[in-house]
Structure formats: C-alpha cells, structure tokens
Design a protein around this motif. Structure first.
Motif, PDB file in Angstrom:
ATOM      1  N   SER A  15      48.940  15.025  18.944  1.00  0.00           N
ATOM      2  CA  SER A  15      50.386  14.835  18.830  1.00  0.00           C
ATOM      3  C   SER A  15      51.093  15.558  19.967  1.00  0.00           C
ATOM      4  O   SER A  15      50.535  16.465  20.595  1.00  0.00           O
ATOM      5  N   LYS A  16      52.350  15.169  20.212  1.00  0.00           N
ATOM      6  CA  LYS A  16      53.135  15.841  21.248  1.00  0.00           C
ATOM      7  C   LYS A  16      53.277  17.325  20.929  1.00  0.00           C
ATOM      8  O   LYS A  16      53.187  18.164  21.818  1.00  0.00           O
ATOM      9  N   LEU A  17      53.509  17.653  19.665  1.00  0.00           N
ATOM     10  CA  LEU A  17      53.677  19.057  19.291  1.00  0.00           C
ATOM     11  C   LEU A  17      52.405  19.863  19.522  1.00  0.00           C
ATOM     12  O   LEU A  17      52.460  21.005  19.987  1.00  0.00           O
ATOM     13  N   LYS A  18      51.262  19.268  19.223  1.00  0.00           N
ATOM     14  CA  LYS A  18      49.997  19.963  19.448  1.00  0.00           C
ATOM     15  C   LYS A  18      49.779  20.197  20.942  1.00  0.00           C
ATOM     16  O   LYS A  18      49.332  21.264  21.358  1.00  0.00           O
ATOM     17  N   ILE A  19      50.105  19.191  21.749  1.00  0.00           N
ATOM     18  CA  ILE A  19      49.985  19.332  23.203  1.00  0.00           C
ATOM     19  C   ILE A  19      50.931  20.409  23.707  1.00  0.00           C
ATOM     20  O   ILE A  19      50.543  21.277  24.498  1.00  0.00           O
ATOM     21  N   LEU A  20      52.178  20.383  23.235  1.00  0.00           N
ATOM     22  CA  LEU A  20      53.149  21.404  23.640  1.00  0.00           C
ATOM     23  C   LEU A  20      52.653  22.806  23.324  1.00  0.00           C
ATOM     24  O   LEU A  20      52.716  23.708  24.161  1.00  0.00           O
ATOM     25  N   ASP A  21      52.185  23.006  22.099  1.00  0.00           N
ATOM     26  CA  ASP A  21      51.720  24.329  21.682  1.00  0.00           C
ATOM     27  C   ASP A  21      50.546  24.824  22.510  1.00  0.00           C
ATOM     28  O   ASP A  21      50.473  25.995  22.867  1.00  0.00           O
ATOM     29  N   ASN A  22      49.624  23.927  22.832  1.00  0.00           N
ATOM     30  CA  ASN A  22      48.401  24.340  23.517  1.00  0.00           C
ATOM     31  C   ASN A  22      48.514  24.376  25.031  1.00  0.00           C
ATOM     32  O   ASN A  22      47.764  25.097  25.681  1.00  0.00           O
ATOM     33  N   VAL A  23      49.427  23.606  25.604  1.00  0.00           N
ATOM     34  CA  VAL A  23      49.567  23.573  27.058  1.00  0.00           C
ATOM     35  C   VAL A  23      50.751  24.426  27.516  1.00  0.00           C
ATOM     36  O   VAL A  23      50.621  25.248  28.410  1.00  0.00           O
ATOM     37  N   TRP A  24      51.902  24.248  26.888  1.00  0.00           N
ATOM     38  CA  TRP A  24      53.103  24.980  27.284  1.00  0.00           C
ATOM     39  C   TRP A  24      53.253  26.288  26.514  1.00  0.00           C
ATOM     40  O   TRP A  24      53.945  27.179  26.950  1.00  0.00           O
ATOM     41  N   GLY A  25      52.660  26.403  25.339  1.00  0.00           N
ATOM     42  CA  GLY A  25      52.722  27.631  24.556  1.00  0.00           C
ATOM     43  C   GLY A  25      53.751  27.548  23.434  1.00  0.00           C
ATOM     44  O   GLY A  25      54.659  26.731  23.450  1.00  0.00           O
ATOM     45  N   TYR A  26      53.562  28.411  22.460  1.00  0.00           N
ATOM     46  CA  TYR A  26      54.418  28.417  21.279  1.00  0.00           C
ATOM     47  C   TYR A  26      55.858  28.812  21.593  1.00  0.00           C
ATOM     48  O   TYR A  26      56.778  28.463  20.868  1.00  0.00           O
ATOM     49  N   ASP A  27      56.056  29.549  22.663  1.00  0.00           N
ATOM     50  CA  ASP A  27      57.398  30.029  22.988  1.00  0.00           C
ATOM     51  C   ASP A  27      58.189  29.069  23.884  1.00  0.00           C
ATOM     52  O   ASP A  27      59.254  29.410  24.369  1.00  0.00           O
ATOM     53  N   PHE A  28      57.697  27.851  24.085  1.00  0.00           N
ATOM     54  CA  PHE A  28      58.404  26.851  24.879  1.00  0.00           C
ATOM     55  C   PHE A  28      59.574  26.313  24.068  1.00  0.00           C
ATOM     56  O   PHE A  28      59.410  25.844  22.944  1.00  0.00           O
ATOM     57  N   TYR A  29      60.782  26.389  24.631  1.00  0.00           N
ATOM     58  CA  TYR A  29      61.974  25.956  23.903  1.00  0.00           C
ATOM     59  C   TYR A  29      62.597  24.695  24.473  1.00  0.00           C
ATOM     60  O   TYR A  29      63.715  24.360  24.122  1.00  0.00           O
ATOM     61  N   GLY A  30      61.888  23.991  25.324  1.00  0.00           N
ATOM     62  CA  GLY A  30      62.419  22.767  25.907  1.00  0.00           C
ATOM     63  C   GLY A  30      62.224  21.575  24.986  1.00  0.00           C
ATOM     64  O   GLY A  30      61.794  21.693  23.842  1.00  0.00           O
ATOM     65  N   ASP A  31      62.520  20.421  25.498  1.00  0.00           N
ATOM     66  CA  ASP A  31      62.411  19.172  24.755  1.00  0.00           C
ATOM     67  C   ASP A  31      60.963  18.698  24.744  1.00  0.00           C
ATOM     68  O   ASP A  31      60.261  18.790  25.749  1.00  0.00           O
ATOM     69  N   GLU A  32      60.521  18.175  23.602  1.00  0.00           N
ATOM     70  CA  GLU A  32      59.134  17.723  23.516  1.00  0.00           C
ATOM     71  C   GLU A  32      58.872  16.474  24.346  1.00  0.00           C
ATOM     72  O   GLU A  32      57.730  16.099  24.571  1.00  0.00           O
ATOM     73  N   ASN A  33      59.922  15.830  24.846  1.00  0.00           N
ATOM     74  CA  ASN A  33      59.729  14.663  25.718  1.00  0.00           C
ATOM     75  C   ASN A  33      59.134  15.042  27.063  1.00  0.00           C
ATOM     76  O   ASN A  33      58.733  14.171  27.827  1.00  0.00           O
ATOM     77  N   ILE A  34      59.054  16.333  27.346  1.00  0.00           N
ATOM     78  CA  ILE A  34      58.392  16.789  28.572  1.00  0.00           C
ATOM     79  C   ILE A  34      56.938  16.323  28.593  1.00  0.00           C
ATOM     80  O   ILE A  34      56.379  16.036  29.649  1.00  0.00           O
ATOM     81  N   VAL A  35      56.345  16.176  27.412  1.00  0.00           N
ATOM     82  CA  VAL A  35      54.963  15.694  27.324  1.00  0.00           C
ATOM     83  C   VAL A  35      54.888  14.267  27.861  1.00  0.00           C
ATOM     84  O   VAL A  35      53.990  13.945  28.638  1.00  0.00           O
ATOM     85  N   GLU A  36      55.839  13.417  27.483  1.00  0.00           N
ATOM     86  CA  GLU A  36      55.854  12.031  27.972  1.00  0.00           C
ATOM     87  C   GLU A  36      55.965  11.987  29.491  1.00  0.00           C
ATOM     88  O   GLU A  36      55.293  11.191  30.145  1.00  0.00           O
TER      89      GLU A  36
END
Length: 69
Positions: A15-36
């Motif tokens: 999922s986008k959230l799983k990718i965000l957590d593992n690549v950008w880190g839990y403290d990332f406060y940007g938009d999850e569309n960054i994954v796209e």
C-alpha cells in the motif's frame, strides 16, 4: 531506496502508506501522493511504459514483478 524496497518485496502488494512508512519514514508529514510521483519516475527510468514491472493494484497499492528464470 524506493526501488530497493519494491524489489525486496517483489510479488507482494504494498500500500502507499506501507511504502511511505518504510521508505520516507514514520515522521514524514507530506502528502501520500508523493508515492505516485516517484513510482512514475521509476517507471520512466526503467522503461516500464506498459506497467508490467511495477504494477498498480487498484485500491490496494503497487506490486513488482520480475522475470526470474
């Protein structure tokens, strides 16, 4: 880092959230569309114009398929 994470989890829908957590880190406060955006960059870099290597799984996330033979 994104490509490595996708390849480490090839065949698994991420999922986008799983990718965000593992690549950008839990403290990332940007938009999850960054994954796209970065998935699109990766597809362009590797020439995946037909989305066969990095597949979008509608409503679930992304999955990497490789041809390991």
């Amino acid at each position: 880092m994104l490509l490595k994470y996708l390849l480490d989890n090839k065949g698994i829908v991420l999922s986008k959230l799983k990718i965000l957590d593992n690549v950008w880190g839990y403290d990332f406060y940007g938009d999850e569309n960054i994954v796209e955006v970065y998935i699109r960059y990766l597809r362009n870099k590797i020439g995946d114009n037909e989305y066969k290597t990095i597949q979008t799984v509608r409503g679930a996330g992304y999955k990497v398929n490789t041809n390991d033979k």
